[in-house]
Design an enzyme around this catalytic site. Sequence first.
Site, PDB file in Angstrom:
ATOM      1  N   GLU A 150      13.288   4.768   5.907  1.00 24.18           N
ATOM      2  CA  GLU A 150      12.767   3.766   4.975  1.00 24.18           C
ATOM      3  C   GLU A 150      13.517   3.885   3.641  1.00 24.18           C
ATOM      4  O   GLU A 150      13.579   4.964   3.055  1.00 24.18           O
ATOM      5  CB  GLU A 150      11.271   4.032   4.761  1.00 24.18           C
ATOM      6  CG  GLU A 150      10.565   2.999   3.905  1.00 24.18           C
ATOM      7  CD  GLU A 150       9.098   3.363   3.653  1.00 24.18           C
ATOM      8  OE1 GLU A 150       8.801   4.550   3.434  1.00 24.18           O
ATOM      9  OE2 GLU A 150       8.265   2.444   3.677  1.00 24.18           O
ATOM     10  N   GLY A 184       0.549   6.143   1.420  1.00 19.96           N
ATOM     11  CA  GLY A 184       1.741   6.762   0.852  1.00 19.96           C
ATOM     12  C   GLY A 184       2.749   7.039   1.949  1.00 19.96           C
ATOM     13  O   GLY A 184       2.761   6.369   2.987  1.00 19.96           O
ATOM     14  N   SER A 185       3.565   8.047   1.716  1.00 18.78           N
ATOM     15  CA  SER A 185       4.658   8.314   2.655  1.00 18.78           C
ATOM     16  C   SER A 185       4.147   9.008   3.917  1.00 18.78           C
ATOM     17  O   SER A 185       3.098   9.671   3.900  1.00 18.78           O
ATOM     18  CB  SER A 185       5.702   9.191   1.972  1.00 18.78           C
ATOM     19  OG  SER A 185       5.120  10.434   1.657  1.00 18.78           O
ATOM     20  N   LEU A 216       0.885   4.363   6.070  1.00 20.71           N
ATOM     21  CA  LEU A 216       2.132   5.077   5.766  1.00 20.71           C
ATOM     22  C   LEU A 216       3.346   4.139   5.721  1.00 20.71           C
ATOM     23  O   LEU A 216       3.209   2.944   5.529  1.00 20.71           O
ATOM     24  CB  LEU A 216       2.312   6.207   6.786  1.00 20.71           C
ATOM     25  CG  LEU A 216       1.082   7.116   6.965  1.00 20.71           C
ATOM     26  CD1 LEU A 216       1.296   8.149   8.044  1.00 20.71           C
ATOM     27  CD2 LEU A 216       0.686   7.775   5.641  1.00 20.71           C
ATOM     28  N   LYS A 230      -7.627   9.015  -6.731  1.00 20.80           N
ATOM     29  CA  LYS A 230      -6.476   9.656  -7.379  1.00 20.80           C
ATOM     30  C   LYS A 230      -5.261   8.745  -7.253  1.00 20.80           C
ATOM     31  O   LYS A 230      -4.604   8.690  -6.215  1.00 20.80           O
ATOM     32  CB  LYS A 230      -6.140  11.010  -6.741  1.00 20.80           C
ATOM     33  CG  LYS A 230      -5.155  11.786  -7.599  1.00 20.80           C
ATOM     34  CD  LYS A 230      -4.202  12.662  -6.825  1.00 20.80           C
ATOM     35  CE  LYS A 230      -2.939  11.990  -6.422  1.00 20.80           C
ATOM     36  NZ  LYS A 230      -2.064  11.504  -7.491  1.00 20.80           N
ATOM     37  N   PRO A 231      -4.960   7.995  -8.312  1.00 16.58           N
ATOM     38  CA  PRO A 231      -3.776   7.140  -8.257  1.00 16.58           C
ATOM     39  C   PRO A 231      -2.504   7.954  -8.488  1.00 16.58           C
ATOM     40  O   PRO A 231      -2.576   9.116  -8.873  1.00 16.58           O
ATOM     41  CB  PRO A 231      -4.011   6.161  -9.409  1.00 16.58           C
ATOM     42  CG  PRO A 231      -4.913   6.898 -10.361  1.00 16.58           C
ATOM     43  CD  PRO A 231      -5.706   7.892  -9.566  1.00 16.58           C
ATOM     44  N   ASP A 232      -1.369   7.330  -8.256  1.00 12.00           N
ATOM     45  CA  ASP A 232      -0.096   7.984  -8.552  1.00 12.00           C
ATOM     46  C   ASP A 232       0.038   8.203 -10.061  1.00 12.00           C
ATOM     47  O   ASP A 232      -0.479   7.427 -10.868  1.00 12.00           O
ATOM     48  CB  ASP A 232       1.060   7.108  -8.053  1.00 12.00           C
ATOM     49  CG  ASP A 232       2.388   7.825  -8.177  1.00 12.00           C
ATOM     50  OD1 ASP A 232       2.739   8.574  -7.250  1.00 12.00           O
ATOM     51  OD2 ASP A 232       3.070   7.661  -9.219  1.00 12.00           O
ATOM     52  N   TRP A 279       2.164   4.225  -6.021  1.00  9.40           N
ATOM     53  CA  TRP A 279       2.463   3.470  -7.239  1.00  9.40           C
ATOM     54  C   TRP A 279       2.908   2.043  -6.961  1.00  9.40           C
ATOM     55  O   TRP A 279       3.004   1.245  -7.877  1.00  9.40           O
ATOM     56  CB  TRP A 279       3.584   4.187  -8.013  1.00  9.40           C
ATOM     57  CG  TRP A 279       4.695   4.662  -7.102  1.00  9.40           C
ATOM     58  CD1 TRP A 279       4.861   5.939  -6.630  1.00  9.40           C
ATOM     59  CD2 TRP A 279       5.745   3.877  -6.529  1.00  9.40           C
ATOM     60  NE1 TRP A 279       5.950   5.992  -5.781  1.00  9.40           N
ATOM     61  CE2 TRP A 279       6.518   4.736  -5.707  1.00  9.40           C
ATOM     62  CE3 TRP A 279       6.119   2.533  -6.623  1.00  9.40           C
ATOM     63  CZ2 TRP A 279       7.631   4.306  -4.991  1.00  9.40           C
ATOM     64  CZ3 TRP A 279       7.226   2.095  -5.903  1.00  9.40           C
ATOM     65  CH2 TRP A 279       7.963   2.985  -5.107  1.00  9.40           C
ATOM     66  N   ASN A 280       3.236   1.709  -5.722  1.00 10.08           N
ATOM     67  CA  ASN A 280       3.985   0.460  -5.514  1.00 10.08           C
ATOM     68  C   ASN A 280       3.148  -0.798  -5.740  1.00 10.08           C
ATOM     69  O   ASN A 280       3.666  -1.800  -6.221  1.00 10.08           O
ATOM     70  CB  ASN A 280       4.659   0.441  -4.139  1.00 10.08           C
ATOM     71  CG  ASN A 280       3.685   0.381  -2.998  1.00 10.08           C
ATOM     72  OD1 ASN A 280       2.576   0.909  -3.084  1.00 10.08           O
ATOM     73  ND2 ASN A 280       4.066  -0.255  -1.918  1.00 10.08           N
TER      74      ASN A 280
HETATM   75  P1  NAD Z   1       3.752   9.726  -1.653  1.00  5.55           P
HETATM   76  O1  NAD Z   1       3.292  10.152  -0.311  1.00  5.55           O
HETATM   77  O2  NAD Z   1       4.773  10.540  -2.333  1.00  5.55           O
HETATM   78  O3  NAD Z   1       2.517   9.641  -2.689  1.00  5.55           O
HETATM   79  C1  NAD Z   1       1.377   8.880  -2.435  1.00  5.55           C
HETATM   80  C2  NAD Z   1       0.179   9.518  -3.137  1.00  5.55           C
HETATM   81  O4  NAD Z   1      -0.051  10.798  -2.573  1.00  5.55           O
HETATM   82  C3  NAD Z   1       0.376   9.731  -4.638  1.00  5.55           C
HETATM   83  O5  NAD Z   1      -0.841   9.501  -5.304  1.00  5.55           O
HETATM   84  C4  NAD Z   1       0.737  11.207  -4.705  1.00  5.55           C
HETATM   85  O6  NAD Z   1       0.436  11.814  -5.960  1.00  5.55           O
HETATM   86  C5  NAD Z   1      -0.119  11.783  -3.595  1.00  5.55           C
HETATM   87  N1  NAD Z   1       0.363  13.059  -3.036  1.00  5.55           N
HETATM   88  C6  NAD Z   1       1.642  13.511  -2.999  1.00  5.55           C
HETATM   89  N2  NAD Z   1       1.673  14.715  -2.369  1.00  5.55           N
HETATM   90  C7  NAD Z   1       0.396  14.997  -2.003  1.00  5.55           C
HETATM   91  C8  NAD Z   1      -0.211  16.090  -1.314  1.00  5.55           C
HETATM   92  N3  NAD Z   1       0.506  17.129  -0.872  1.00  5.55           N
HETATM   93  N4  NAD Z   1      -1.540  16.057  -1.088  1.00  5.55           N
HETATM   94  C9  NAD Z   1      -2.279  14.995  -1.504  1.00  5.55           C
HETATM   95  N5  NAD Z   1      -1.759  13.939  -2.173  1.00  5.55           N
HETATM   96  C10 NAD Z   1      -0.434  13.942  -2.419  1.00  5.55           C
HETATM   97  O7  NAD Z   1       4.216   8.225  -1.472  1.00  5.55           O
HETATM   98  P2  NAD Z   1       4.934   7.299  -2.547  1.00  5.55           P
HETATM   99  O8  NAD Z   1       6.373   7.616  -2.564  1.00  5.55           O
HETATM  100  O9  NAD Z   1       4.209   7.332  -3.813  1.00  5.55           O
HETATM  101  O10 NAD Z   1       4.703   5.845  -1.903  1.00  5.55           O
HETATM  102  C11 NAD Z   1       5.645   5.202  -1.152  1.00  5.55           C
HETATM  103  C12 NAD Z   1       5.297   5.306   0.322  1.00  5.55           C
HETATM  104  O11 NAD Z   1       4.020   4.723   0.542  1.00  5.55           O
HETATM  105  C13 NAD Z   1       6.250   4.518   1.198  1.00  5.55           C
HETATM  106  O12 NAD Z   1       6.573   5.280   2.326  1.00  5.55           O
HETATM  107  C14 NAD Z   1       5.453   3.292   1.590  1.00  5.55           C
HETATM  108  O13 NAD Z   1       5.853   2.691   2.793  1.00  5.55           O
HETATM  109  C15 NAD Z   1       4.070   3.848   1.663  1.00  5.55           C
HETATM  110  N6  NAD Z   1       3.058   2.785   1.524  1.00  5.55           N
HETATM  111  C16 NAD Z   1       2.359   2.423   2.631  1.00  5.55           C
HETATM  112  C17 NAD Z   1       1.417   1.394   2.547  1.00  5.55           C
HETATM  113  C18 NAD Z   1       0.650   0.948   3.762  1.00  5.55           C
HETATM  114  O14 NAD Z   1      -0.306   0.186   3.615  1.00  5.55           O
HETATM  115  N7  NAD Z   1       1.025   1.366   4.959  1.00  5.55           N
HETATM  116  C19 NAD Z   1       1.197   0.757   1.325  1.00  5.55           C
HETATM  117  C20 NAD Z   1       1.924   1.170   0.220  1.00  5.55           C
HETATM  118  C21 NAD Z   1       2.857   2.198   0.322  1.00  5.55           C
END
Ligand code: NAD
Length: 538
Positions: free
Chosen positions: A407, A253-254, A276, A202-204, A178-179
């Site tokens: 983080e 994502g994370s 990540l 699949k967006p957030d 979402w960020n």
């Molecule tokens: P998140 O991992 O919770 O979610 C990211 C995406 O994954 C969302 O669309 C979510 O619905 C989906 N998701 C969640 N669980 C899943 C699963 N089990 N299987 C498949 N998809 C799943 O991350 P977040 O909290 O939304 O985002 C923040 C994190 O993203 C931070 O750690 C940040 O550093 C990282 N990030 C990294 C970059 C990069 O380029 N390295 C860029 C932006 C954000």
Amino acid sequence: MSEQTPASGPITGGPADPEHDATAAYGLDRAYVASLTRRLVSTTGETVAVASPIGGTPLAHVPQSSTADVAEAFARARRAQVSWSATSLDDRAAALLRLHDLLLDRQEELIDLVVWESGKARKDAYLEVAHLALTARYYARTAHEHLDTRRVGGMFPVLTRAEVNRVPKGVVGIISPWNYPLTMALCDGIPALLAGNAVVSKPDAQTVLTALLAAQLLEEAGFPPETWQVVAGPGAEVGGAIVAHADYVCFTGSTATGRIIAKGCAERLIGCSLELGGKNPMLVLRDADVSRAAEGATRAVFSNAGQLCVSMERLFVADQVYDRFVDAFVSRTQAMTLGASQDWSVDIGSLISQAQLDTVTRHVEDAVAKGARVLTGGRHRPDLGPFVFEPTILEGVSADMECFGKETFGPVVSLYRFHSEDEAVERANDGAYGLNASVWTRDTARGRALARRIRCGTVNVNEAYGATFGSLGAPMGGMRESGLGRRQGAEGIHRYTEAQSVATQRLVPIAPMLGMSEETNAKVMTGALRLLNKLGLA
Ligand code: NAD
């Protein structure tokens, strides 16, 4: 700013009937929302109510996709990919250049929507538009460089002609956070489309509308609509279904979710790139321009209210300039405007959700309870918006505190003093992450030399993150637990292709000729190998 109703965030199971919220002041026109959500592949009849971090304003009831809907999205994308990959590379690149112009022309609409959904400052939302325009132009203009069939040296000069084709993987699954709702929805998909793939995105849950507007712009730019499918739903279920169907997965994502995705892809023997988390270090060397470094630090730390994978959460400052730097950094931070609104005057916007606010608050309270000092900030500001948190500078942070190595993903930074550059590099390399770093020095050659010793995928000298992130020819991604693979540059598009080698043999076989024995053939071959080496061939 007047006091506002706290946002409830996404509410699962909300009714599809908009009359449900008839009394609420909606932030977005209902017909506009409907024109976006009709693009979702969704047959469940279920919706999720999404509210804005700006005052908790209701935005939409977003239809949800089932795993069967995800399968249908892949089936549609797969059909569309066949004809899409047969279109000429020039036609695909031309569509990207039209997208470039559309992004710039429609920036007000895009920024409005991004700010409504995420609560970020308008200037941060503008950077999403700019980054995508850069991405579209870069890949359009380098399409042939990256994707044309390439001649390579054959086994025997003249006799063996070898070439490498770049074949699209098929349908790429993109799972995004979402960020940066607009950037993350599109920037990884642009090279995937250019390389001849289709995409299921699949967006957030909080930022589906922006992803849908991005899909609409793709269509207006001339990409066949079925080549870009959007699904919405809970990460584990809908994201899991993406992994189950895709030919390649691009995940941002994370780190925790990245591990789950990597396991799913390993099981299916498909590739993935994982962008990540980070705990990014900034180094201010003793010869740095202190005023420039302090100004840079405000952007490095507080852009997007710190909810930026490449933003700085650890600041290492040379002993000789520490006090001057801290004074300048604190006073610049205190001069920043904080708020949650569509206004350009906001320097630091809102956090996106209660969950983010909880993490940020917990990290600060934990650090303070264990002895850290707050040089500025440190407080939740519900008077400015439900999830607004002050830009916060901490000193005296130690390894027993949560914010030391984890983080935070918020507007919080820890300051550390260092006495030698070796020590600074060692501490910068400490921990599990390796995403982005920043080095400030007047001696830029020394800065670049130091960068080679820092275990991060990107290092910016005299800038925070924008110099690498905006240089589209330079790959971007993480070392260690910050990720696998790279976006941007050649790596960012080649990940979506299979390298297919085609070699054509002429005149003689790669076998003994004219009744020659294997022993004689080995001798002839050995002579040929020695000759090729003498000729300096690869
Ligand atoms: P998140 O991992 O919770 O979610 C990211 C995406 O994954 C969302 O669309 C979510 O619905 C989906 N998701 C969640 N669980 C899943 C699963 N089990 N299987 C498949 N998809 C799943 O991350 P977040 O909290 O939304 O985002 C923040 C994190 O993203 C931070 O750690 C940040 O550093 C990282 N990030 C990294 C970059 C990069 O380029 N390295 C860029 C932006 C954000």
